[in-house]
Design an enzyme around this catalytic site. Structure first.
Site, PDB file in Angstrom:
ATOM      1  N   GLN A 137       0.832  -1.196   0.000  1.00 18.23           N
ATOM      2  CA  GLN A 137       0.000   0.000   0.000  1.00 18.23           C
ATOM      3  C   GLN A 137       0.870   1.250   0.000  1.00 18.23           C
ATOM      4  OE1 GLN A 137      -3.435  -0.027   2.621  1.00 18.23           O
ATOM      5  NE2 GLN A 137      -3.049   2.091   3.183  1.00 18.23           N
ATOM      6  N   GLY A 177       6.479  -5.236   3.824  1.00 16.69           N
ATOM      7  CA  GLY A 177       7.266  -6.353   4.343  1.00 16.69           C
ATOM      8  C   GLY A 177       7.155  -7.550   3.425  1.00 16.69           C
ATOM      9  N   GLU A 441       0.242   0.069   9.973  1.00 16.04           N
ATOM     10  CA  GLU A 441      -1.212  -0.102  10.149  1.00 16.04           C
ATOM     11  C   GLU A 441      -1.843   1.164  10.734  1.00 16.04           C
ATOM     12  OE1 GLU A 441      -4.057  -1.991   9.580  1.00 16.04           O
ATOM     13  OE2 GLU A 441      -2.610  -2.423   8.037  1.00 16.04           O
TER      14      GLU A 441
HETATM   15  C1  LIG Z   1       8.490  -1.644   9.944  1.00 17.09           C
HETATM   16  C2  LIG Z   1       7.444  -1.162   9.025  1.00 17.09           C
HETATM   17  C3  LIG Z   1       6.723  -2.085   8.281  1.00 17.09           C
HETATM   18  C4  LIG Z   1       5.772  -1.661   7.349  1.00 17.09           C
HETATM   19  N1  LIG Z   1       5.111  -2.580   6.601  1.00 17.09           N
HETATM   20  C5  LIG Z   1       4.270  -2.168   5.611  1.00 17.09           C
HETATM   21  C6  LIG Z   1       3.634  -3.100   4.751  1.00 17.09           C
HETATM   22  O1  LIG Z   1       3.808  -4.307   4.884  1.00 17.09           O
HETATM   23  N2  LIG Z   1       2.839  -2.627   3.751  1.00 17.09           N
HETATM   24  C7  LIG Z   1       2.634  -1.294   3.562  1.00 17.09           C
HETATM   25  O2  LIG Z   1       1.914  -0.932   2.648  1.00 17.09           O
HETATM   26  N3  LIG Z   1       3.202  -0.371   4.409  1.00 17.09           N
HETATM   27  C8  LIG Z   1       4.014  -0.777   5.407  1.00 17.09           C
HETATM   28  N4  LIG Z   1       4.597   0.139   6.249  1.00 17.09           N
HETATM   29  C9  LIG Z   1       4.322   1.555   6.056  1.00 17.09           C
HETATM   30  C10 LIG Z   1       3.404   2.120   7.115  1.00 17.09           C
HETATM   31  O3  LIG Z   1       2.127   1.606   6.980  1.00 17.09           O
HETATM   32  C11 LIG Z   1       3.447   3.651   7.034  1.00 17.09           C
HETATM   33  O4  LIG Z   1       4.753   4.070   7.347  1.00 17.09           O
HETATM   34  C12 LIG Z   1       2.422   4.255   7.982  1.00 17.09           C
HETATM   35  O5  LIG Z   1       1.130   4.121   7.450  1.00 17.09           O
HETATM   36  C13 LIG Z   1       2.689   5.737   8.282  1.00 17.09           C
HETATM   37  O6  LIG Z   1       2.651   6.457   7.114  1.00 17.09           O
HETATM   38  P1  LIG Z   1       3.852   7.451   6.724  1.00 17.09           P
HETATM   39  O7  LIG Z   1       5.119   6.684   6.773  1.00 17.09           O
HETATM   40  O8  LIG Z   1       3.441   8.085   5.479  1.00 17.09           O
HETATM   41  O9  LIG Z   1       3.895   8.506   7.870  1.00 17.09           O
HETATM   42  P2  LIG Z   1       3.465  10.040   7.740  1.00 17.09           P
HETATM   43  O10 LIG Z   1       1.997  10.095   7.534  1.00 17.09           O
HETATM   44  O11 LIG Z   1       4.314  10.741   6.761  1.00 17.09           O
HETATM   45  O12 LIG Z   1       3.798  10.519   9.209  1.00 17.09           O
HETATM   46  C14 LIG Z   1       4.832  11.469   9.531  1.00 17.09           C
HETATM   47  C15 LIG Z   1       4.362  12.328  10.710  1.00 17.09           C
HETATM   48  O13 LIG Z   1       3.262  13.134  10.295  1.00 17.09           O
HETATM   49  C16 LIG Z   1       2.184  13.016  11.208  1.00 17.09           C
HETATM   50  N5  LIG Z   1       0.935  13.148  10.450  1.00 17.09           N
HETATM   51  C17 LIG Z   1       0.604  12.595   9.267  1.00 17.09           C
HETATM   52  N6  LIG Z   1      -0.639  12.943   8.908  1.00 17.09           N
HETATM   53  C18 LIG Z   1      -1.121  13.726   9.880  1.00 17.09           C
HETATM   54  C19 LIG Z   1      -2.371  14.399  10.105  1.00 17.09           C
HETATM   55  N7  LIG Z   1      -3.380  14.313   9.249  1.00 17.09           N
HETATM   56  N8  LIG Z   1      -2.511  15.128  11.219  1.00 17.09           N
HETATM   57  C20 LIG Z   1      -1.519  15.201  12.121  1.00 17.09           C
HETATM   58  N9  LIG Z   1      -0.322  14.583  11.979  1.00 17.09           N
HETATM   59  C21 LIG Z   1      -0.129  13.864  10.870  1.00 17.09           C
HETATM   60  C22 LIG Z   1       2.332  11.635  11.832  1.00 17.09           C
HETATM   61  O14 LIG Z   1       1.730  11.575  13.120  1.00 17.09           O
HETATM   62  C23 LIG Z   1       3.857  11.503  11.908  1.00 17.09           C
HETATM   63  O15 LIG Z   1       4.278  12.113  13.103  1.00 17.09           O
HETATM   64  C24 LIG Z   1       5.526  -0.277   7.190  1.00 17.09           C
HETATM   65  C25 LIG Z   1       6.215   0.651   7.980  1.00 17.09           C
HETATM   66  C26 LIG Z   1       7.162   0.225   8.877  1.00 17.09           C
HETATM   67  C27 LIG Z   1       7.912   1.242   9.692  1.00 17.09           C
END
Ligand SMILES: Cc1cc2nc3c(=O)[nH]c(=O)nc-3n(C[C@H](O)[C@H](O)[C@H](O)COP(=O)(O)OP(=O)(O)OC[C@H]3O[C@@H](n4cnc5c(N)ncnc54)[C@H](O)[C@@H]3O)c2cc1C
Length: 680
Positions: A137, A177, A441
């Site tokens: 995703q 993953g 998630e």
């Molecule tokens: C170990 C690991 C395994 C993973 N495995 C998978 C997987 O198997 N498949 C997959 O698809 N993804 C996977 N992910 C990705 C994961 O789902 C995303 O990293 C997660 O959804 C957070 O999104 P982001 O990285 O875009 O964070 P961001 O949204 O960019 O967050 C950055 C900061 O912004 C803040 N923020 C964001 N939006 C808002 C808002 N509207 N209001 C206030 N604050 C906000 C957050 O709180 C955070 O502090 C994995 C991530 C990790 C670390």
């Protein structure tokens, strides 16, 4: 000395039947026996050794993980383990691997979002592991904002195919993953374009033999199963691992991957079509199954995350509690032994709330399992009425339990002093493996904002819509706003009714206050953005209420075993009163409590800690963790910490020789004052 139990005196202090508590923790005798059998199967198999894991290079580490996963699967097949047994086996192998995503995300998503035909086609292959799937995703540029995903799936009616494309660098799939190296298939989210029109981010399954020199598309999300096998070796540019992650060993056993599409073609029937379909003629159709159906998978995944939180926290607490009983500092009188650090009140006030939290999360996790079954049954009967509440509730509990667990593991490391920082304590790796649960998630803050949105809506609808499930207390909002706490004595706090009401009043008052503040804004979205911090606090208060009330409800059940229920009652009070103490500012600010009542709660909490103290070791023994699963010298069952720490030090590769590589080359010249002529 081998075979001596250094914690025997502690175990003798227990005031309850530990074997019965093990059953209460597991949920039933059958669950206990099953999990115990699987734990021992893994612990007694040298193939699952994990002590050297943090010292392996990335390649060795990953290969070792693949070997363990294969060995685990062989056991599952050879021993004809049931799905439940296999789940426990994988858990006790205790090594993040592609199998987690295959079983935990890929298969449930197909089960939830595939049509009957698609399930028939894909599930047998997946369940026999003839294909390995991941869940793709997140992209480089977007995670939390799913609507911002850029990968496109454009329907080509001539070829009856979708063309999958990554139009920008930031649209590269990033993080999934198992995607990096192990998966043969990916469930890909993409923006669906049919007849030149966008149709949102839908669940779509596609199987695709990727020729990585091809690819195309446009926006919105679709789950697509893409067959990755075969082409990867010749086209590594497009699919690979995203690189090293936090910690030694830890989550580096997982091949989190990057994947970029260049007009990749897949057959039309590989879009997951339970919720929406694209016909051969190029017509996009929403089915009459509501989109909330997608929440069903989310509820499932999040309930497993809550259950994992209680496991991770209980592991850390088990290590810190046993070590706190072994470790002695200060207080020696007339040459006698020093004080066990577990007897210091500060140690107790940091450790025992975490012990209580581990139990609280265990029971709320158990309840969530029930909730998921309920949701599933309702979905099957096309009843979607409770889904929004179940969704908000699981999102909030995922956020609360994972944040508290990540913080709790780090607190346990500190509770173990310097030795907690050693990898052999098990705590650094546990922490490193665990903390991404706060992000994947659903980022925990983003999730609480979703909960807040739901709460504010619930409050605004109170006049004409009866709140359900975990928000039912809002139906008594008038009384909760009006009546204040009636506690007069320290003992009055040992009343589940008084405690639950305090949490209800605080949560209701905070949500109502947010609603009133929001009403002052002309533009509600602007107000929501401005008040986000307050909204998150209100959401957290609501989630804490859920955990407290589910613990209280658990205690209304029959729990057999001498002293078991009484010990759990003490832990329930510790959990609730600790939270009340920690957040007393909110309880006071909402006007529900007086400062005097807050002081009484804290006094009761101190008394409760003294009641936990004699049972502390027995309470962590009740988790029934093998030394293999704990993976900690400090947390050893027998408490034989020091000789084992000493032995472990000599196993470090640096101690293979007396003189370290580089000593003659880089240290000797300094000592001999010959640095200028040295070859550096
Ligand atoms: C170990 C690991 C395994 C993973 N495995 C998978 C997987 O198997 N498949 C997959 O698809 N993804 C996977 N992910 C990705 C994961 O789902 C995303 O990293 C997660 O959804 C957070 O999104 P982001 O990285 O875009 O964070 P961001 O949204 O960019 O967050 C950055 C900061 O912004 C803040 N923020 C964001 N939006 C808002 C808002 N509207 N209001 C206030 N604050 C906000 C957050 O709180 C955070 O502090 C994995 C991530 C990790 C670390």
């Amino acid at each position: 000395m081998e075979g001596v139990d250094y914690l025997i005196d502690e175990r003798k202090k227990a005031q309850f039947d530990v074997e019965a508590m093990k059953v209460a923790w597991a949920g039933s005798r059958q669950a206990f026996e099953l999990s115990d059998r699987m734990a021992k199967l893994v612990a007694n198999d040298p193939a699952f050794e994990k002590f050297t894991r943090p010292m392996l290079s990335r390649k060795e580490l990953f290969k070792n993980t693949l070997r363990k996963a294969a060995h685990g699967w062989k056991l599952i097949v050879d021993l004809r383990l049931t799905e439940e047994e296999a789940k426990w086996l994988r858990l006790y192998i205790d090594e993040p691997a592609y199998t987690d995503l295959h079983w935990g995300m890929f298969i449930p998503a197909i089960e939830g979002q595939g049509t009957e035909e698609q399930k028939k086609k894909w599930l047998p292959l997946a369940r026999r592991m003839q294909i390995i799937g991941c869940y793709a995703q997140t992209e480089l540029g977007h995670g939390s904002n799913v609507q911002g995903l850029e990968t496109t799936a454009t329907f080509d009616p001539q070829a009856d195919e979708f063309v999958i494309h990554s139009p920008t660098l930031t649209s590269s799939k990033w993080w999934p993953g198992g995607l990096g190296k192990a998966s043969t298939h990916a469930l890909v989210y993409a923006r669906l374009i049919v007849g030149g029109e966008f149709h949102g981010v839908h669940g779509t399954l596609r199987k695709l033999v990727i020729s990585l020199n091809s690819a195309v598309g446009k926006p919105v999300s679709n789950c697509i199963a893409i067959e990755l096998g075969g082409s990867l070796t010749s086209s590594r540019h497009y699919c690979g691992d995203i690189g090293l992650k936090f910690g030694n060993g830890a989550y580096n056993t997982m091949d989190n991957g990057v994947l970029r599409f260049d007009h990749v073609r897949i057959p039309r029937d590989q879009m997951l079509m339970r919720v929406a379909q694209v016909t051969k003629e190029g017509k996009f159709r929403q089915s009459d199954v509501p989109r909330q159906l997608l929440y069903g998978t989310m509820v499932y995944v999040r309930q497993t995350i809550v259950s994992d939180a209680s496991k991770a926290l209980s592991r850390a607490v088990c290590i810190a509690t046993r070590y706190s009983a072994v470790r002695r500092q200060f207080g020696s009188r007339n040459g006698g032994p020093e004080t066990q650090v577990i007897d210091y009140k500060t140690q107790q006030s940091r450790l025992f709330p975490l012990l209580a939290s581990a139990y609280a999360f265990r029971f709320v996790g158990e309840w969530l399992k029930w909730l998921y079954t309920d949701v599933k049954q309702r979905l099957e009967a096309n009843d979607f009425s409770t889904l929004p509440e179940a969704h908000a509730c699981t999102a909030g509990l995922k956020s609360l339990t994972t944040t508290a667990t990540a913080d709790g593991i780090e607190e346990c490391r500190k509770l173990c002093g310097g030795h907690g920082y050693l990898v052999s304590s098990g705590l650094p790796e546990l922490f490193a493996v665990y903390i991404p649960a706060c992000t994947y998630e659903g980022d925990n803050v983003v999730l609480l904002l979703q909960v807040a949105r739901f709460l504010v809506k619930t409050v605004s609808e109170l006049g004409y819509k009866q709140p359900v499930g975990t928000t039912a207390y809002m139906g008594r909002v008038a009384a909760l706003m009006q009546n204040n706490c009636t506690v007069r004595t320290v003992e009055d706090w040992l009343n589940p009714g008084a405690i639950v009401e305090a949490f209800e009043a605080r949560a209701a008052r905070m949500s109502v206050a947010c609603g009133r503040q929001l009403a002052k804004f002309e533009n509600p979205e602007e107000g929501f953005a401005e008040l986000a911090s307050d909204l998150v606090e209100a959401a957290l208060a609501h989630c804490q209420l859920i955990v407290v009330s589910k613990f209280v409800e658990k205690l209304q059940q029959d729990i057999p075993g001498k002293g078991v229920k009484q010990s759990l009652e003490i832990l329930c009070y510790v959990y609730a009163l600790f939270l009340l103490h920690k957040h007393q500012g909110e309880f006071l600010a909402t006007g529900y409590l007086t400062p005097k009542q807050a002081v009484l709660a804290n006094e009761q909490l101190r008394t409760l800690y003294s009641k936990v103290r004699p049972n502390a070791i027995a309470l962590v023994d009740s988790f029934n963790y093998t030394d293999h699963y704990l993976g900690s010298i400090l947390g050893r069952y027998d408490g034989n910490v020091y000789p084992k720490l000493y032995e472990a030090a000599w196993q470090d590769p640096l101690n293979d020789s007396d003189v370290a590589d580089g000593f003659h080359q880089y240290v000797q010249p300094i000592l001999k004052q010959k640095l200028h002529s040295a070859k550096l």
